[in-house]
Design an enzyme around this catalytic site. Sequence first.
Site, mmCIF file in Angstrom:
data_model
loop_
_atom_site.group_PDB
_atom_site.id
_atom_site.type_symbol
_atom_site.label_atom_id
_atom_site.label_comp_id
_atom_site.label_asym_id
_atom_site.label_seq_id
_atom_site.Cartn_x
_atom_site.Cartn_y
_atom_site.Cartn_z
ATOM 1 N N HIS A 226 0.806 -1.210 0.000
ATOM 2 C CA HIS A 226 0.000 0.000 0.000
ATOM 3 C C HIS A 226 0.850 1.276 0.000
ATOM 4 C CE1 HIS A 226 -3.364 2.577 -0.077
ATOM 5 N NE2 HIS A 226 -2.696 3.300 0.800
ATOM 6 N N TYR A 230 1.492 5.120 -2.601
ATOM 7 C CA TYR A 230 1.705 6.535 -2.258
ATOM 8 C C TYR A 230 3.099 6.996 -2.627
ATOM 9 C CZ TYR A 230 -2.800 6.286 -0.105
ATOM 10 O OH TYR A 230 -4.130 6.103 0.086
ATOM 11 N N HIS A 377 -9.260 0.281 -11.288
ATOM 12 C CA HIS A 377 -8.907 1.279 -10.261
ATOM 13 C C HIS A 377 -7.450 1.711 -10.394
ATOM 14 C CE1 HIS A 377 -8.078 3.063 -6.344
ATOM 15 N NE2 HIS A 377 -7.257 2.081 -6.043
ATOM 16 N N PHE A 378 -6.547 0.740 -10.520
ATOM 17 C CA PHE A 378 -5.147 1.197 -10.504
ATOM 18 C C PHE A 378 -4.678 1.691 -11.863
ATOM 19 C CE2 PHE A 378 -4.200 -3.538 -10.396
ATOM 20 C CZ PHE A 378 -3.481 -3.639 -11.573
ATOM 21 N N HIS A 379 -5.475 1.447 -12.905
ATOM 22 C CA HIS A 379 -5.109 2.111 -14.160
ATOM 23 C C HIS A 379 -5.604 3.556 -14.189
ATOM 24 C CE1 HIS A 379 -3.772 -1.836 -15.485
ATOM 25 N NE2 HIS A 379 -3.041 -1.158 -16.348
ATOM 26 N N ARG A 442 -9.842 -10.666 -12.313
ATOM 27 C CA ARG A 442 -8.578 -10.084 -12.735
ATOM 28 C C ARG A 442 -7.544 -11.190 -12.832
ATOM 29 N NH1 ARG A 442 -5.680 -7.174 -7.495
ATOM 30 N NH2 ARG A 442 -4.050 -6.867 -9.036
ATOM 31 N N ARG A 443 -6.338 -10.847 -13.269
ATOM 32 C CA ARG A 443 -5.215 -11.785 -13.379
ATOM 33 C C ARG A 443 -5.613 -13.068 -14.087
ATOM 34 N NH1 ARG A 443 -5.536 -11.495 -7.626
ATOM 35 N NH2 ARG A 443 -4.190 -9.903 -6.720
HETATM 36 FE FE1 HAS Z 1 -5.828 1.910 -4.378
HETATM 37 C C1 HAS Z 1 -6.025 -1.538 -4.712
HETATM 38 C C2 HAS Z 1 -7.899 1.798 -1.660
HETATM 39 C C3 HAS Z 1 -5.478 5.319 -3.929
HETATM 40 C C4 HAS Z 1 -3.168 1.903 -6.554
HETATM 41 N N1 HAS Z 1 -4.809 0.457 -5.435
HETATM 42 C C5 HAS Z 1 -5.044 -0.883 -5.448
HETATM 43 C C6 HAS Z 1 -4.103 -1.549 -6.308
HETATM 44 C C7 HAS Z 1 -3.269 -0.572 -6.792
HETATM 45 C C8 HAS Z 1 -3.728 0.688 -6.253
HETATM 46 C C9 HAS Z 1 -2.079 -0.781 -7.697
HETATM 47 O O1 HAS Z 1 -8.941 -0.341 0.266
HETATM 48 C C10 HAS Z 1 -4.098 -3.039 -6.637
HETATM 49 C C11 HAS Z 1 -3.073 -3.819 -5.917
HETATM 50 C C12 HAS Z 1 -3.115 -5.276 -6.363
HETATM 51 O O2 HAS Z 1 -2.438 -5.616 -7.347
HETATM 52 O O3 HAS Z 1 -3.862 -6.057 -5.753
HETATM 53 N N2 HAS Z 1 -6.597 3.301 -3.080
HETATM 54 C C13 HAS Z 1 -7.430 3.048 -2.054
HETATM 55 C C14 HAS Z 1 -7.777 4.290 -1.371
HETATM 56 C C15 HAS Z 1 -7.099 5.293 -2.037
HETATM 57 C C16 HAS Z 1 -6.349 4.646 -3.081
HETATM 58 C C17 HAS Z 1 -8.669 4.454 -0.190
HETATM 59 N N3 HAS Z 1 -4.592 3.333 -5.119
HETATM 60 C C18 HAS Z 1 -4.606 4.676 -4.801
HETATM 61 C C19 HAS Z 1 -3.549 5.349 -5.506
HETATM 62 C C20 HAS Z 1 -2.891 4.382 -6.240
HETATM 63 C C21 HAS Z 1 -3.563 3.132 -5.979
HETATM 64 C C22 HAS Z 1 -3.250 6.824 -5.406
HETATM 65 C C23 HAS Z 1 -1.735 4.485 -7.153
HETATM 66 C C24 HAS Z 1 -1.059 5.544 -7.437
HETATM 67 N N4 HAS Z 1 -6.799 0.419 -3.416
HETATM 68 C C25 HAS Z 1 -7.562 0.582 -2.299
HETATM 69 C C26 HAS Z 1 -7.997 -0.739 -1.816
HETATM 70 C C27 HAS Z 1 -7.456 -1.690 -2.682
HETATM 71 C C28 HAS Z 1 -6.714 -0.928 -3.671
HETATM 72 C C29 HAS Z 1 -8.826 -1.053 -0.651
HETATM 73 C C30 HAS Z 1 -7.608 -3.219 -2.606
HETATM 74 C C31 HAS Z 1 -8.750 -3.684 -3.400
HETATM 75 C C32 HAS Z 1 -8.818 -5.181 -3.467
HETATM 76 O O4 HAS Z 1 -9.875 -5.739 -3.096
HETATM 77 O O5 HAS Z 1 -7.859 -5.850 -3.896
HETATM 78 C C33 HAS Z 1 -7.119 6.767 -1.635
HETATM 79 O O6 HAS Z 1 -5.797 7.193 -1.394
HETATM 80 C C34 HAS Z 1 -7.769 7.663 -2.662
HETATM 81 C C35 HAS Z 1 -7.918 9.096 -2.157
HETATM 82 C C36 HAS Z 1 -8.158 10.047 -3.274
HETATM 83 C C37 HAS Z 1 -9.035 11.041 -3.293
HETATM 84 C C38 HAS Z 1 -9.160 11.938 -4.495
HETATM 85 C C39 HAS Z 1 -8.665 13.381 -4.263
HETATM 86 C C40 HAS Z 1 -8.672 14.138 -5.545
HETATM 87 C C41 HAS Z 1 -7.708 15.005 -5.966
HETATM 88 C C42 HAS Z 1 -7.828 15.637 -7.332
HETATM 89 C C43 HAS Z 1 -8.348 17.047 -7.307
HETATM 90 C C44 HAS Z 1 -8.595 17.486 -8.711
HETATM 91 C C45 HAS Z 1 -8.531 18.747 -9.183
HETATM 92 C C46 HAS Z 1 -8.773 18.987 -10.628
HETATM 93 C C47 HAS Z 1 -8.223 19.901 -8.327
HETATM 94 C C48 HAS Z 1 -9.938 11.311 -2.138
HETATM 95 C C49 HAS Z 1 -6.518 15.338 -5.135
HETATM 96 C C50 HAS Z 1 -10.175 19.542 -10.853
HETATM 97 C C51 HAS Z 1 -10.579 19.353 -12.245
HETATM 98 C C52 HAS Z 1 -11.838 19.282 -12.717
HETATM 99 C C53 HAS Z 1 -12.052 19.096 -14.163
HETATM 100 C C54 HAS Z 1 -13.017 19.329 -11.831
HETATM 101 CU CU CU Z 2 -3.892 0.029 -0.717
#
Ligand code: HAS
Ligand code: CU
Length: 552
Positions: A226, A230, A377-379, A442-443
Amino acid sequence: MINNAKAIVKVDSKDAKLSMAHFFVAFGALAIGGLMGLLQTLVRSGKFELPFGIGYYQILTAHGVLMGLVLTTFFIMGFQYAAVSRTAGPHSSAARRTGWTGFWMMTAGTLMSGTMILLNEASVLYTFYAPLKAHWIFYLGLTFVVVGSWVDGIAQIMTYAKWRKNHPGVPSPLLSFMAVINTVLWIVATLGVAATVLFQLLPWSLGLVDTVDVLVSRTLFWYFGHPLVYFWLLPAYMCWYAVVPKIIGGKIFSDSLARLSFILFLLFSIPVGFHHQLTEPGIDPAWKFFQVILTFMVVIPSLMTAFSLFATFERYGRSKGATGILGWFKVLPWNDARFIVPFIGMAAFIPAGAGGIINASNQMDQVVHNTIWVTGHFHLTAATSVILTFFGISYWLIPHLTGRKLTKKMNKLGIIQAWVWFIGMAFMSGSMHIQGLLGGPRRSSFSTYGDSKQALEWIPYQIAQAVGGTILFIGIILVLVIFINLAFFAPKGDEEFPVGEAENSEERAPMVFENWKLWLGILTALILFAYTIPFIDIIQNAPPGSKGFRTW
Ligand code: HAS
Ligand code: CU
């Protein structure tokens, strides 16, 4: 350092060489890993078979390792090394030697593991879950990559420490501070993967022991897995917080807020690995629940980031006379690749992050776990938000380091590239999400599962993924064209390394942010709290270990 308003602060040319060395490996990995990605989507469409006996799981492993581990680690180390040199001053020759040593160790490790994958001796996917058993050279290569990255990261820490020593009582430059947080996060996180590789997987693959404790190995992997995501994200946040404001001509909304969010990432990224193991037997649900709570804690710094970015855009818009709630949107520099490419990444991060929150919600994870939703999700997170930001960084950083200019033509190609990527990913990741909700695993390679009704439902989405994969591959060719142009052919000149300033120039970040003893102390306490009891449990109630399997 700056003589007149127009002078550009350059990264020292010796430091530039080491950063560029990292980028050559990173973009090489992108080229090969990208081709593997295209092949996978074609195989999964059911319309294409791999020639010469090449296995689906072999290319899937190559894709995951090259894109997820090699491209990212090399790009991040190269970028952070340059960012520290730019903001805390040139690295000393000792730090530079350390950096090169780390770089070569990582490169040697990549070649070792990569060769084993190509020889079909390590088709264990990028998570190399036991009891799948790869050739020992694969694990040894990974060890080299990890240990090399520590050495590489220490170079950044040395320069940061030197800066701190020469400037007592002054907060360090924002980008250097952020780079060091990410490096420290990485070092603490990789202890987990180093432990499973060194103490479990290597002896087992060498035949020194017969069996492996699968749950211990997976738990140590996700202790690392995890925070790994980040480690990918924070360099993108470095660009969003500290570089993008300068590119648009605005200001960083708050330097202290940016630092606080990075500290929160350091604290809460690691003790949350169980959210990848929610469906796994053998871990007490109470501890899973606890780590789910911590997972929601680590969402907070991302929400702070979103707030801060909107504030930067808004306030810049107002300064340009924009009115209304969304008036700012119109005045942003839409023709500047350095802005729009990461901006598309930011926009994608809104649905990407929402998907993460769904995964983290225990009950909903039961629906999506091990389905191709997770791949979707991760793409969106890694392969869109993060990688588009990395591309956007490259468009100014590569010419900055090579003493060239981003021409109008390349700027335009960069913008086209980002839109191509966005469209390709909308097809691919979008259909992965839907197919996952319909139960598509997946996989797994193409199968109609004996023409079962449910599996046949998935096929149109797999075809959409192949369409998306093909568009994305065009995107990879475009970005490689730009990279080669900027590295070798673009006209000579000075390209800026943009570093933003805080809106309130009086603002001085509290020195407590640099109190490493405090943060590392809290981090250790959190990790011990989240992992000690469940880990003792896992070991005490361990089933007999598993022998190795070679399923390919
Ligand atoms: Fe995830 C699985 C939960 C973020 C990558 N994640 C994965 C896997 C990868 C991955 C690679 O809880 C698969 C691993 C595998 O091979 O099994 N993930 C989260 C949560 C977040 C999260 C809670 N993940 C990421 C990020 C990754 C990433 C970042 C890569 C860089 N993820 C999970 C969970 C799994 C998981 C479970 C396991 C699932 C399973 O069952 O296997 C949080 O950090 C996300 C928080 C993000 C936000 C968004 C904030 C938005 C922002 C943009 C603002 C935009 C602006 C532009 C200002 C709250 C900062 C405005 C423009 C306009 C046009 C309006
Ligand atoms: Cu994670």
